[in-house]
Design a protein around this motif. Structure first.
Motif, PDB file in Angstrom:
ATOM      1  N   GLY A 130      66.457  11.031  38.004  1.00  0.00           N
ATOM      2  CA  GLY A 130      65.538  10.559  38.150  1.00  0.00           C
ATOM      3  C   GLY A 130      66.189   9.429  39.345  1.00  0.00           C
ATOM      4  O   GLY A 130      67.119   8.769  39.330  1.00  0.00           O
ATOM      5  N   PRO A 131      65.411   8.542  39.395  1.00  0.00           N
ATOM      6  CA  PRO A 131      65.348   7.758  40.846  1.00  0.00           C
ATOM      7  C   PRO A 131      66.406   5.789  40.062  1.00  0.00           C
ATOM      8  O   PRO A 131      67.304   6.164  40.334  1.00  0.00           O
ATOM      9  CB  PRO A 131      64.190   6.705  40.604  1.00  0.00           C
ATOM     10  N   GLY A 132      66.157   5.916  38.165  1.00  0.00           N
ATOM     11  CA  GLY A 132      67.454   5.232  37.776  1.00  0.00           C
ATOM     12  C   GLY A 132      66.584   3.830  38.519  1.00  0.00           C
ATOM     13  O   GLY A 132      65.598   3.399  38.326  1.00  0.00           O
ATOM     14  N   GLU A 133      67.650   2.325  37.670  1.00  0.00           N
ATOM     15  CA  GLU A 133      67.839   1.054  37.913  1.00  0.00           C
ATOM     16  C   GLU A 133      69.001   1.259  37.655  1.00  0.00           C
ATOM     17  O   GLU A 133      69.937   1.508  36.925  1.00  0.00           O
ATOM     18  CB  GLU A 133      66.558   0.999  36.440  1.00  0.00           C
ATOM     19  N   PRO A 134      68.978  -0.477  37.793  1.00  0.00           N
ATOM     20  CA  PRO A 134      70.327  -0.756  37.750  1.00  0.00           C
ATOM     21  C   PRO A 134      71.592  -0.887  37.211  1.00  0.00           C
ATOM     22  O   PRO A 134      70.508  -1.613  35.782  1.00  0.00           O
ATOM     23  CB  PRO A 134      70.207  -1.960  38.438  1.00  0.00           C
ATOM     24  N   GLU A 135      72.724  -0.385  36.403  1.00  0.00           N
ATOM     25  CA  GLU A 135      73.239  -0.570  35.026  1.00  0.00           C
ATOM     26  C   GLU A 135      74.291  -0.997  35.752  1.00  0.00           C
ATOM     27  O   GLU A 135      75.424  -0.251  35.650  1.00  0.00           O
ATOM     28  CB  GLU A 135      73.227   0.775  34.300  1.00  0.00           C
ATOM     29  N   GLU A 205      68.420   0.383  41.832  1.00  0.00           N
ATOM     30  CA  GLU A 205      67.718   1.696  42.224  1.00  0.00           C
ATOM     31  C   GLU A 205      67.433   2.356  43.568  1.00  0.00           C
ATOM     32  O   GLU A 205      67.691   2.130  44.532  1.00  0.00           O
ATOM     33  CB  GLU A 205      66.243   0.889  41.322  1.00  0.00           C
ATOM     34  N   PHE A 206      66.337   3.581  43.001  1.00  0.00           N
ATOM     35  CA  PHE A 206      66.643   4.519  44.022  1.00  0.00           C
ATOM     36  C   PHE A 206      64.647   4.546  44.088  1.00  0.00           C
ATOM     37  O   PHE A 206      64.202   5.958  44.276  1.00  0.00           O
ATOM     38  CB  PHE A 206      67.858   5.076  43.899  1.00  0.00           C
ATOM     39  N   TRP A 207      64.275   3.697  43.906  1.00  0.00           N
ATOM     40  CA  TRP A 207      62.632   4.251  43.613  1.00  0.00           C
ATOM     41  C   TRP A 207      61.651   4.740  45.664  1.00  0.00           C
ATOM     42  O   TRP A 207      61.272   5.151  45.838  1.00  0.00           O
ATOM     43  CB  TRP A 207      61.689   2.819  43.202  1.00  0.00           C
ATOM     44  N   ALA A 208      62.376   3.908  46.153  1.00  0.00           N
ATOM     45  CA  ALA A 208      62.619   4.357  47.902  1.00  0.00           C
ATOM     46  C   ALA A 208      62.570   5.235  48.335  1.00  0.00           C
ATOM     47  O   ALA A 208      62.120   6.052  48.894  1.00  0.00           O
ATOM     48  CB  ALA A 208      62.376   3.091  48.791  1.00  0.00           C
TER      49      ALA A 208
END
Length: 275
Positions: A130-135, A205-208
């Motif tokens: 998925g788009p994920g979040e910063p980790e 993250e990569f929501w855009a």
């Protein structure tokens, strides 16, 4: 061509001096491009590739840069480089509006490819991705795990036991990606390269990009995988037409543990979409 996998042919192309290899299963279409996860290899998709091929698809599975039989030490392991490789395979092998299927980081690559090239894919299937979040600590965490592998493995059975961690099908799939040399079995990747491949995922993250995906999408999740309920709910909110399936009892490597079920879900999804 592998003697144990007589149904596919190895294809080799070079992009920006980086060697890329693929398993081309042939077929007359519609086309499908399969992208494995971090530290994986194209052979992970063999069972699913056969199912799709039997259903009339032309299937190509890519050893992504830094993996498998592709370039082991590429200088550029940015997300953009992975995407450009996928596009190059589509163009060089003449794939027409392929179905993009990816697991884990390969699913992330498929997502970014669909976002950057909206006219390229027929549909998108994300397996545990998925788009994920910063980790921020992710690269070091994964790099440490890869460096801790007790290599060389003295035998295939030892590799299966360690890499599967109680899940036989997962161990078999990972062991298939090892190479025999110097009296043992070794990974076909460099841990430093794998770590650098996660740099962007650690930062943002990569929501855009997810919002920019225009084609139909299917998300398949394992139990206790990397995509939590909140992230999936947000994926649906951003793209209300998204189809999602959770598979209880399957872990992160859904494609290795339940390939027949995964294949059935994909083919059903395509039929529902008229694809």
């Amino acid at each position: 061509m592998s003697s144990s996998s007589p149904s596919w042919t190895e294809r080799v192309l070079v992009r920006d001096d980086v060697r890329l290899t693929c398993r081309d299963w042939g077929g007359s279409g519609p086309d499908a491009l399969l992208l494995h996860g971090l530290a994986g290899h194209s052979g992970e998709w063999d069972a699913l590739a056969r199912l799709l091929q039997d259903a009339g698809h032309r299937v190509v599975a890519l050893d992504q840069r830094g993996h498998g039989r592709s370039e082991r030490l590429p200088a550029d392991v940015s997300r953009a480089a992975y995407v450009a490789d996928a596009v190059a395979v589509v163009e060089e092998l003449g794939l027409v509006r392929p179905l993009l299927i990816g697991q884990s980081l390969g699913g992330h690559t498929a997502l970014l490819t669909a976002a950057a090239h909206p006219g390229l894919p027929r549909a998108l299937v994300l397996v545990e991705a998925g788009p994920g979040e910063p980790e921020p600590g992710l690269p070091e965490q994964i790099g440490g795990w890869l460096r801790a592998w007790p290599v060389p493995f003295p035998s295939r059975e030892a590799a299966v036991a360690y890499l599967g961690n109680g899940r036989r099908a997962v161990g078999e799939g990972w062991a298939d990606g090892l190479e025999e040399r110097d009296g043992g079995l070794w990974p076909r990747f460099d841990p430093d390269v794998m770590e650098r491949s996660l740099d962007e995922n650690a930062r943002r993250e990569f929501w855009a990009e997810w919002a920019a995906v225009a084609c139909p999408g299917l998300v398949v999740l394992g139990e206790g995988g990397i995509i939590g309920g909140e992230q999936y709910a947000e994926m649906v909110r951003v793209r209300p037409g998204l189809h999602g399936v959770g598979l209880p009892g399957a872990g992160h490597d859904v494609h290795l543990e339940r390939p027949e079920l995964l294949g059935g879900l994909i083919l059903d999804f395509l039929r529902q979409q008229g694809l």
